[in-house]
Design an enzyme around this catalytic site. Structure first.
Site: not given
Length: 281
Positions: A133, A158, A223, A226, A249, A258
């Site tokens: 990120r 995050k 982003h 990423r 995640h 994805y």
């Protein structure tokens, strides 16, 4: 906002909100107060609804952005002012699901090649090859580069979670050249003015300038590097669970987006893939 701002900041800090969320929430409540030229504790439910409609109709903000603002207002009225009935009068907005834009290898080559500043080019390459990120890329430290294990340590990403991601051998060699030339002390990509890490706004400008010079017409952002990392790994045969861990995640359902983007026409095993090394793709 004065005292109310201090109370809200305290409540968020007690709950462990990250600085970025605190800043966004404080800004959302401040903008509401400025819109009506009233203290936010004097705004009623009808005014709040009118303000949200203003953001939708006049400002044309994205659903995800509006939901952040709604989350901030609900937190303020429920947790700071103890007015749950007012908080519940603000409904969350449904957001549309859009697939992210992904770079092709040729587009990435153009993006990197037009970025002549060595530090800026390596910032973009690190973000792509590690799936970082923007907030993670700008705050990389020299100590985060683990050349022995060929990994990059991501500190407090995050959700305030540490993780490890891939270190490209191509990136490592270029970082060594950069280190010999620039001798950064702590931060891998320091600001020349403050000595602190380069800020997110600067990184965003670097990316947008490069995308423009590279002639990229897709609707991309920092982003997107990423997104491209995850998609290209999936296309190279890396399993979804591994990609989830590399991205940090919490849920594999987030990573599964994805699957809708990747082109499954590359037959490779799940061995480590170096995304900056064209021979692996």
């Amino acid at each position: 906002m004065g005292e109310l701002r201090d109370r809200m900041a305290m409540e968020m800090e007690l709950r462990g909100f990250v600085p970025g969320t605190q800043k966004a929430y404080l800004r959302a409540v401040s903008n509401l107060a400025r819109h009506f030229n009233l203290s936010p504790d004097k705004v009623d439910s009808e005014q709040i609804k009118a303000y949200v409609l203003f953001l939708i109709r006049d400002r044309n903000l994205a659903g995800s952005t509006i939901n952040v603002i709604i989350g901030a207002l609900r937190f303020f009225y429920q947790e700071v002012l103890n007015m749950p009935e007012l908080a519940l009068s603000i409904p969350p907005r449904k957001t549309s699901k859009r697939l992210p834009e992904v770079f092709s290898k040729k587009e990435l080559d153009r993006l990197f090649n037009v970025t002549k500043n060595q530090k800026h080019r390596l910032l973009l390459k690190a973000a792509y090859s590690g799936g970082l990120r923007i907030s993670e890329a700008v705050r990389l430290e020299i100590a985060d580069i683990d050349s022995g294990r060929m990994m990059i340590r991501v500190r407090q990403g995050k959700g305030r979670k540490d993780r490890y991601t891939l270190l490209s051998s191509v990136l490592l060699q270029e970082l060594r050249d950069y280190f010999r030339a620039c001798r950064p002390k702590k931060w891998l990509f320091p600001s020349q003015i403050t000595g602190r890490p380069v800020d997110r706004a600067t990184a965003h400008k670097v990316f947008m300038k490069a995308a423009n010079l590279a002639g990229i017409r897709k609707k991309v952002s920092f982003h997107s590097l990423r997104h491209s990392f995850a998609t290209h790994l999936l296309e190279a045969g890396v399993d979804l669970r591994t990609i989830q861990v590399l991205l940090g995640h919490s849920s594999i359902s987030t990573t599964s987006i994805y699957l809708h983007i990747a082109r499954f026409n590359i037959s490779k095993g799940s061995e480590q893939v170096d995304l900056l090394n064209s021979q692996t793709l």
